[in-house]
Every structure is written in C-alpha cells, then in structure tokens.
Design an enzyme around this catalytic site. Sequence first.
Site, PDB file in Angstrom:
ATOM      1  N   HIS A  50       9.977   3.640   5.322  1.00 62.63           N
ATOM      2  CA  HIS A  50      11.216   3.234   4.669  1.00 62.63           C
ATOM      3  C   HIS A  50      10.895   2.625   3.312  1.00 62.63           C
ATOM      4  O   HIS A  50       9.806   2.122   3.090  1.00 62.63           O
ATOM      5  CB  HIS A  50      12.036   2.263   5.527  1.00 62.63           C
ATOM      6  CG  HIS A  50      11.314   1.028   5.945  1.00 62.63           C
ATOM      7  ND1 HIS A  50      10.344   1.025   6.936  1.00 62.63           N
ATOM      8  CD2 HIS A  50      11.433  -0.253   5.529  1.00 62.63           C
ATOM      9  CE1 HIS A  50       9.900  -0.204   7.105  1.00 62.63           C
ATOM     10  NE2 HIS A  50      10.534  -0.999   6.260  1.00 62.63           N
ATOM     11  N   HIS A 109      12.279  -0.135   0.542  1.00 69.08           N
ATOM     12  CA  HIS A 109      13.165  -1.270   0.296  1.00 69.08           C
ATOM     13  C   HIS A 109      13.739  -1.155  -1.117  1.00 69.08           C
ATOM     14  O   HIS A 109      13.010  -0.931  -2.081  1.00 69.08           O
ATOM     15  CB  HIS A 109      12.387  -2.591   0.378  1.00 69.08           C
ATOM     16  CG  HIS A 109      11.924  -2.929   1.744  1.00 69.08           C
ATOM     17  ND1 HIS A 109      12.655  -3.722   2.597  1.00 69.08           N
ATOM     18  CD2 HIS A 109      10.803  -2.576   2.423  1.00 69.08           C
ATOM     19  CE1 HIS A 109      12.003  -3.856   3.730  1.00 69.08           C
ATOM     20  NE2 HIS A 109      10.870  -3.166   3.654  1.00 69.08           N
TER      21      HIS A 109
END
Length: 136
Positions: free
Chosen positions: A101, A103
């Site tokens: 992922h 941020h």
Amino acid sequence: MHDENCIFCKIANGEISAATLYEDENFRVILDLGPASKGHALVLPKQHYANVYEMPEDLIGKAYIVAKKMAEKMTDALGCDGFNILQNNGVTAGQTVFHFHIHLIPRYEGDSVGLHWQAGKLTDEEKEEILKKIVG
C-alpha cells in the site's frame, strides 16, 4: 491473487466497507482509519502482494500514477501545504500490514507528523562498498 486472511484484500475488494476516495479495476483508495494527518489515505491494490518486491512492475507504475493523481486532487480539495507519498517494506521500515500500500499524507504547516531523520554523511569507504555491491 487474494489472501482471505488479509484485511486490506477485504477492504480493497469491497468485502469490508471503507471511505473510498477512488476506485478502478486495479486499486481502491481509502481514508486511513489511523491517520497521520487530515486526509491521510491509502492506495490499495485489489490483488494481494505483501510488498513492493512481489508486485509486478507494470502494476507498481499504475499504483504511483494513481498516487500522483490523488495527491493532486487532495491537495486542491484539502488546501494542504505539502504532501508525503510513502511506501514501507518490512517491519524495520515501518510496514505493519503486509499488503502493498502507498500512504498519501497531506501535510499542513505546523503539523506533528514525524517523517524526519537525521542526515548522515556518505563516506568514501561506504560509497565504494555500496557501488561495488550494487553496480559491480
């Protein structure tokens, strides 16, 4: 590839609801439930990859295109003063959920987001060692 035990797989594929800012066939962008700042979001691939090392290069490229577009949109919408686009790999690097992922962290003047480090000095010995190991 989907990991039935992965919370981010479930969120990215709509099995668990989330505040979705963007979605396409490969990614979902959601607001982080533990934000570092107002508007902190995550770019999640819908397929499971534990980290950047497992993810195909073409998909990494697409992830960063999504990150860039969202950072632009969020900067305009939120009026932030700067922006961090951050991706961690491994426990030592700060990764806590082992599903790739990115941020997206809007930054505001005077915020308390702690993404700072003390700059060291690259010595000639270290430089030569690193060059020899990586470049050959």
